[in-house]
Design a protein around this motif. Structure first.
Motif, PDB file in Angstrom:
ATOM      1  N   LEU A 153       0.820  -1.211   0.000  1.00 37.75           N
ATOM      2  CA  LEU A 153       0.000   0.000   0.000  1.00 37.75           C
ATOM      3  C   LEU A 153       0.857   1.265   0.000  1.00 37.75           C
ATOM      4  N   LEU A 154       1.898   1.267   0.805  1.00 37.56           N
ATOM      5  CA  LEU A 154       2.733   2.454   0.925  1.00 37.56           C
ATOM      6  C   LEU A 154       3.565   2.699  -0.325  1.00 37.56           C
ATOM      7  N   ARG A 155       3.899   1.644  -1.043  1.00 38.37           N
ATOM      8  CA  ARG A 155       4.699   1.795  -2.257  1.00 38.37           C
ATOM      9  C   ARG A 155       3.946   2.514  -3.368  1.00 38.37           C
ATOM     10  N   ARG A 156       2.649   2.627  -3.222  1.00 32.95           N
ATOM     11  CA  ARG A 156       1.853   3.342  -4.223  1.00 32.95           C
ATOM     12  C   ARG A 156       2.041   4.851  -4.121  1.00 32.95           C
ATOM     13  N   SER A 157       2.643   5.300  -3.038  1.00 27.57           N
ATOM     14  CA  SER A 157       2.906   6.726  -2.846  1.00 27.57           C
ATOM     15  C   SER A 157       4.343   7.031  -3.240  1.00 27.57           C
ATOM     16  N   LYS A 158       4.515   7.995  -4.136  1.00 26.01           N
ATOM     17  CA  LYS A 158       5.845   8.322  -4.620  1.00 26.01           C
ATOM     18  C   LYS A 158       6.733   8.941  -3.540  1.00 26.01           C
ATOM     19  N   ASP A 159       6.093   9.525  -2.517  1.00 25.17           N
ATOM     20  CA  ASP A 159       6.874  10.221  -1.486  1.00 25.17           C
ATOM     21  C   ASP A 159       7.072   9.372  -0.228  1.00 25.17           C
ATOM     22  N   ILE A 160       6.750   8.063  -0.299  1.00 26.09           N
ATOM     23  CA  ILE A 160       6.933   7.176   0.847  1.00 26.09           C
ATOM     24  C   ILE A 160       7.713   5.939   0.414  1.00 26.09           C
ATOM     25  N   THR A 161       8.703   5.548   1.203  1.00 25.54           N
ATOM     26  CA  THR A 161       9.446   4.325   0.917  1.00 25.54           C
ATOM     27  C   THR A 161       9.647   3.522   2.199  1.00 25.54           C
ATOM     28  N   VAL A 162       9.454   2.212   2.114  1.00 25.01           N
ATOM     29  CA  VAL A 162       9.674   1.324   3.256  1.00 25.01           C
ATOM     30  C   VAL A 162      11.150   0.943   3.262  1.00 25.01           C
ATOM     31  N   VAL A 163      11.874   1.367   4.282  1.00 25.51           N
ATOM     32  CA  VAL A 163      13.323   1.149   4.330  1.00 25.51           C
ATOM     33  C   VAL A 163      13.725  -0.060   5.159  1.00 25.51           C
ATOM     34  N   ALA A 164      12.809  -0.571   5.997  1.00 22.12           N
ATOM     35  CA  ALA A 164      13.151  -1.721   6.837  1.00 22.12           C
ATOM     36  C   ALA A 164      11.886  -2.325   7.426  1.00 22.12           C
ATOM     37  N   GLU A 165      12.019  -3.583   7.875  1.00 23.80           N
ATOM     38  CA  GLU A 165      10.911  -4.277   8.534  1.00 23.80           C
ATOM     39  C   GLU A 165      11.441  -5.000   9.768  1.00 23.80           C
ATOM     40  N   ALA A 166      10.538  -5.253  10.711  1.00 24.96           N
ATOM     41  CA  ALA A 166      10.918  -5.948  11.948  1.00 24.96           C
ATOM     42  C   ALA A 166       9.756  -6.810  12.401  1.00 24.96           C
ATOM     43  N   ALA A 167      10.079  -7.984  12.959  1.00 20.32           N
ATOM     44  CA  ALA A 167       9.043  -8.909  13.434  1.00 20.32           C
ATOM     45  C   ALA A 167       8.960  -8.943  14.954  1.00 20.32           C
ATOM     46  N   THR A 168       9.900  -8.289  15.645  1.00 24.16           N
ATOM     47  CA  THR A 168       9.912  -8.232  17.105  1.00 24.16           C
ATOM     48  C   THR A 168      10.276  -6.829  17.562  1.00 24.16           C
ATOM     49  N   GLY A 169      10.012  -6.564  18.838  1.00 30.23           N
ATOM     50  CA  GLY A 169      10.365  -5.261  19.379  1.00 30.23           C
ATOM     51  C   GLY A 169      11.862  -5.020  19.366  1.00 30.23           C
ATOM     52  N   ASP A 170      12.632  -6.045  19.709  1.00 24.65           N
ATOM     53  CA  ASP A 170      14.093  -5.922  19.711  1.00 24.65           C
ATOM     54  C   ASP A 170      14.614  -5.598  18.314  1.00 24.65           C
ATOM     55  N   GLU A 171      14.041  -6.275  17.331  1.00 22.99           N
ATOM     56  CA  GLU A 171      14.460  -6.040  15.954  1.00 22.99           C
ATOM     57  C   GLU A 171      14.068  -4.639  15.503  1.00 22.99           C
ATOM     58  N   ALA A 172      12.930  -4.154  15.968  1.00 23.91           N
ATOM     59  CA  ALA A 172      12.487  -2.800  15.624  1.00 23.91           C
ATOM     60  C   ALA A 172      13.475  -1.766  16.136  1.00 23.91           C
ATOM     61  N   VAL A 173      13.958  -1.973  17.355  1.00 29.05           N
ATOM     62  CA  VAL A 173      14.942  -1.047  17.930  1.00 29.05           C
ATOM     63  C   VAL A 173      16.219  -1.055  17.095  1.00 29.05           C
TER      64      VAL A 173
END
Length: 217
Positions: free
Chosen positions: A21-41
């Motif tokens: 969904l976010l990739r449909r916006s030219k001004d938004i890019t997903v730079v990373a993903e995380a499956a846990t809180g530790d990974e998010a940090v």
């Protein structure tokens, strides 16, 4: 300017859906993903996202603690909490540690993209439902005692903060006080700076904690 987003949720399918969904916006890019809180940090530290879509419930460290740690290191980062139900009891705790708002996981595509843009611009997702939830949290607490922290505000700024705490937008505040929306925005901005809070959500919380506004009044 491209808005960099980190997706943090333990459901791979949901992350894939949001990424698409976010990739449909030219001004938004997903730079990373995380499956846990530790990974998010860790990913927040490495990818330096502007906005994080953060699930509350994840294995190990939950989204609330992850949000607290990330904002302690990178206070300019904006966090939008993802929750299954808008009545989630943990939403207030997430807002209290610095999240800029929340979305349910059934959010409409246009609303998701709009939320990312709004939060990245420094605003908060402060809907009337969020305000009501804050009120409900304080309704069951002892009557707060007004502190000296609000003494730095002018009388008009205090009045504006009261209206923000009622969930009013700058436009509605302007109409209520018979001033321009720009003037209303200026008063809100000055109050945020003087009280050293990051956004309108934190301003609402402070208004209730200080006793400036009380549930039912």
């Amino acid at each position: 300017m491209t808005i960099k987003v980190l997706l943090a949720d333990d459901q791979a399918l949901l992350r894939a859906g949001f990424r698409s969904l976010l990739r449909r916006s030219k001004d938004i890019t997903v730079v990373a993903e995380a499956a846990t809180g530790d990974e998010a940090v860790r990913q927040a530290r490495a990818a330096e996202p502007d906005v994080i879509l953060m699930d509350i419930r994840m294995p190990g460290m939950d989204g609330i603690e992850a949000t607290r740690r990330i904002l302690a290191e990178r206070p300019a980062t904006k966090v939008i909490i993802l929750t299954t139900f808008d009545t989630d009891e943990h939403v207030f705790a997430a807002l209290r540690v610095g999240a800029s708002g929340f979305l349910t996981k059934e959010v409409a595509p246009a609303e998701l993209r709009h939320a990312v843009v709004v939060v990245a611009a420094g605003e908060a997702l402060l809907s009337p439902s969020v305000t009501r939830r804050v009120v409900q949290q304080f309704a069951h607490r002892p009557t707060p005692v007004s502190g000296d922290g609000l003494a730095v505000l002018t009388a008009r700024e205090r009045e504006v903060v009261r209206l923000v705490a009622q969930g009013l937008s700058n436009e509605h505040i302007a109409a209520r006080l018979v001033i321009s929306p720009l003037t209303a925005k200026t008063h809100v901005t000055r109050a945020l700076m003087k009280l050293n809070v990051r956004d309108r959500v934190q301003l609402v919380i402070l208004a209730y904690e200080s006793g400036l506004v009380r549930p039912g009044h």
